[in-house]
Scaffold this active site. Sequence first.
Site, PDB file in Angstrom:
ATOM      1  N   ASN A  90       0.829  -1.223   0.000  1.00  0.00           N
ATOM      2  CA  ASN A  90       0.000   0.000   0.000  1.00  0.00           C
ATOM      3  C   ASN A  90       0.850   1.254   0.000  1.00  0.00           C
ATOM      4  OD1 ASN A  90      -2.372  -1.362   0.040  1.00  0.00           O
ATOM      5  ND2 ASN A  90      -2.724  -1.156   2.230  1.00  0.00           N
ATOM      6  N   THR A 115       6.250  10.659   8.006  1.00  0.00           N
ATOM      7  CA  THR A 115       5.972  10.397   9.420  1.00  0.00           C
ATOM      8  C   THR A 115       7.207  10.525  10.300  1.00  0.00           C
ATOM      9  OG1 THR A 115       5.385   8.603  10.937  1.00  0.00           O
ATOM     10  CG2 THR A 115       6.316   7.942   8.869  1.00  0.00           C
ATOM     11  N   TYR A 139       6.290   0.189   8.906  1.00  0.00           N
ATOM     12  CA  TYR A 139       5.575   1.419   8.556  1.00  0.00           C
ATOM     13  C   TYR A 139       6.572   2.551   8.276  1.00  0.00           C
ATOM     14  CZ  TYR A 139       2.924   5.701   9.166  1.00  0.00           C
ATOM     15  OH  TYR A 139       2.395   6.946   8.984  1.00  0.00           O
ATOM     16  N   ILE A 205      -2.813   0.381  28.253  1.00  0.00           N
ATOM     17  CA  ILE A 205      -1.607   1.205  28.079  1.00  0.00           C
ATOM     18  C   ILE A 205      -0.513   0.239  27.615  1.00  0.00           C
ATOM     19  CG2 ILE A 205       0.153   2.581  29.242  1.00  0.00           C
ATOM     20  CD1 ILE A 205      -1.957   3.613  31.143  1.00  0.00           C
ATOM     21  N   ARG A 280       3.994  -2.287  22.763  1.00  0.00           N
ATOM     22  CA  ARG A 280       3.512  -2.617  21.409  1.00  0.00           C
ATOM     23  C   ARG A 280       4.737  -2.632  20.491  1.00  0.00           C
ATOM     24  NH1 ARG A 280      -0.817   1.501  18.843  1.00  0.00           N
ATOM     25  NH2 ARG A 280       1.029   2.770  18.634  1.00  0.00           N
TER      26      ARG A 280
HETATM   27  N1  UFG Z   1      -1.197   3.641  22.974  1.00  0.00           N
HETATM   28  C1  UFG Z   1      -1.620   2.925  24.070  1.00  0.00           C
HETATM   29  N2  UFG Z   1      -2.833   2.333  24.017  1.00  0.00           N
HETATM   30  C2  UFG Z   1      -3.668   2.419  22.938  1.00  0.00           C
HETATM   31  C3  UFG Z   1      -3.223   3.165  21.821  1.00  0.00           C
HETATM   32  C4  UFG Z   1      -1.982   3.754  21.879  1.00  0.00           C
HETATM   33  O1  UFG Z   1      -0.918   2.827  25.074  1.00  0.00           O
HETATM   34  O2  UFG Z   1      -4.769   1.835  22.963  1.00  0.00           O
HETATM   35  C5  UFG Z   1       0.111   4.292  23.012  1.00  0.00           C
HETATM   36  C6  UFG Z   1       1.047   3.783  21.947  1.00  0.00           C
HETATM   37  O3  UFG Z   1       1.742   2.650  22.386  1.00  0.00           O
HETATM   38  C7  UFG Z   1       1.937   4.985  21.715  1.00  0.00           C
HETATM   39  C8  UFG Z   1       1.015   6.179  21.986  1.00  0.00           C
HETATM   40  O4  UFG Z   1      -0.064   5.659  22.728  1.00  0.00           O
HETATM   41  O5  UFG Z   1       2.951   4.997  22.659  1.00  0.00           O
HETATM   42  C9  UFG Z   1       0.503   6.809  20.714  1.00  0.00           C
HETATM   43  O6  UFG Z   1      -0.007   5.773  19.909  1.00  0.00           O
HETATM   44  P1  UFG Z   1      -0.851   6.036  18.580  1.00  0.00           P
HETATM   45  O7  UFG Z   1      -1.231   4.696  18.047  1.00  0.00           O
HETATM   46  O8  UFG Z   1      -1.915   7.011  18.864  1.00  0.00           O
HETATM   47  O9  UFG Z   1       0.175   6.742  17.648  1.00  0.00           O
HETATM   48  P2  UFG Z   1       1.624   6.220  17.166  1.00  0.00           P
HETATM   49  O10 UFG Z   1       2.611   7.032  17.945  1.00  0.00           O
HETATM   50  O11 UFG Z   1       1.803   4.782  17.187  1.00  0.00           O
HETATM   51  O12 UFG Z   1       1.543   6.519  15.651  1.00  0.00           O
HETATM   52  C10 UFG Z   1       1.289   7.765  15.158  1.00  0.00           C
HETATM   53  C11 UFG Z   1       0.641   7.646  13.789  1.00  0.00           C
HETATM   54  C12 UFG Z   1       1.604   7.124  12.795  1.00  0.00           C
HETATM   55  C13 UFG Z   1       2.882   7.881  12.881  1.00  0.00           C
HETATM   56  C14 UFG Z   1       3.417   7.782  14.253  1.00  0.00           C
HETATM   57  C15 UFG Z   1       4.753   8.423  14.423  1.00  0.00           C
HETATM   58  O13 UFG Z   1      -0.462   6.795  13.836  1.00  0.00           O
HETATM   59  O14 UFG Z   1       1.046   7.251  11.521  1.00  0.00           O
HETATM   60  O15 UFG Z   1       2.502   8.413  15.118  1.00  0.00           O
HETATM   61  O16 UFG Z   1       5.297   7.812  15.548  1.00  0.00           O
HETATM   62  F1  UFG Z   1       3.788   7.399  12.047  1.00  0.00           F
END
Ligand code: UFG
Length: 327
Positions: A90, A115, A139, A205, A280
């Site tokens: 994708n 990103t 990603y 978390i 995660r």
């Molecule tokens: N988190 C939790 N529980 C949840 C969801 C998220 O603890 O149910 C934590 C994640 O582990 C992370 C933080 O919250 O530490 C933020 O998570 P998100 O999934 O909201 O965002 P990400 O940081 O993983 O990802 C986002 C965008 C991506 C981008 C990235 C850059 O979704 O597209 O930021 O790091 F690339």
Amino acid sequence: MVLLCGGAGFIGSHMAKRLRDLGERHVILDSFEKGHRPAAGGSPVVEADLRDRESIRRALTTFPIEVVIHFAGSIQVGESVRQPAEYWENNFVGTLNLLEAMREAGLSKLVFSSTAAVYGEPEVVPIPEDHPKKPTSPYGETKFAVEMALSAYERAYGLRSIALRYFNAAGSDPDGVFGEDHDPETHLIPAAILSAMGKTAPMQIFGTDYPTLDGTCVRDYVHVMDLAEAHRLAVRALRDGAPSNQYNLGNGQGFSVREVLQMVQEVTGLVIPHSEGPRRDGDPAVLVASSEKIRAELGWSPQYPDLGSMVSHAWNWRRAHPDGYRS
Ligand code: UFG
């Protein structure tokens, strides 16, 4: 005319709204696999998939497109670790198809959704654009691979691009019409809101043993309307003849997962049922942007830099749309 690939997704739909408000001609290209039809908000739409090069070609020749903004792609860090092929297909192959179709149509201006995940675990915080790129997830790898392809396309064909490296996109349209609606919802703020509303099982978390103040991951949240404005500035720069470039988009302030949950609790007045679980896959401990470059070069100045506004806009939308766009 501007083509918005993925214009019915979270960030694309907010950009489309901005373009409608500005009276700027545009068309949305979306496969509607993850995008939502109401999120197109009355903008003209072409249903097409970037994995199908012929359908992109048709879109580029049917409309008088002059600049492309490319939001489409798979966006979950954790999922990309488990299903790398989907991400390469994708995000990389899809974008290559778009680049080839643009080249054939003689188009030379592209704004690309990159990103913070291209950096991996930061060596310096806040992270500047020239920080080493060591992505910790497929990603991030696919997005960085596209950035490399973009450099090659500029050298070979003169296709100029601006890659915008978003940190954590959050919030929603302050008018309350458009919002964030992923299925399943994996992003922290909407996941916390859904958990608080009892729409999902209690959230988790992911990791409490990171080397941060409270053991949870730290992220730099940036309002989706401020991201939309950055795209407008990037389009203007390309139209003015700017060469290719890459810019971070964040507010330079990090919030831990626990701090975000606290803010969601304050804004909604609800308790967030949650548990603590393991890390995660693919998550760096801290991601905080230096966005000095885009402020200095393109004059970007966020209108909603505070986490409280992002959470309350997200909450307003979700409260009015408890089942997302299906409401
Ligand atoms: N988190 C939790 N529980 C949840 C969801 C998220 O603890 O149910 C934590 C994640 O582990 C992370 C933080 O919250 O530490 C933020 O998570 P998100 O999934 O909201 O965002 P990400 O940081 O993983 O990802 C986002 C965008 C991506 C981008 C990235 C850059 O979704 O597209 O930021 O790091 F690339």
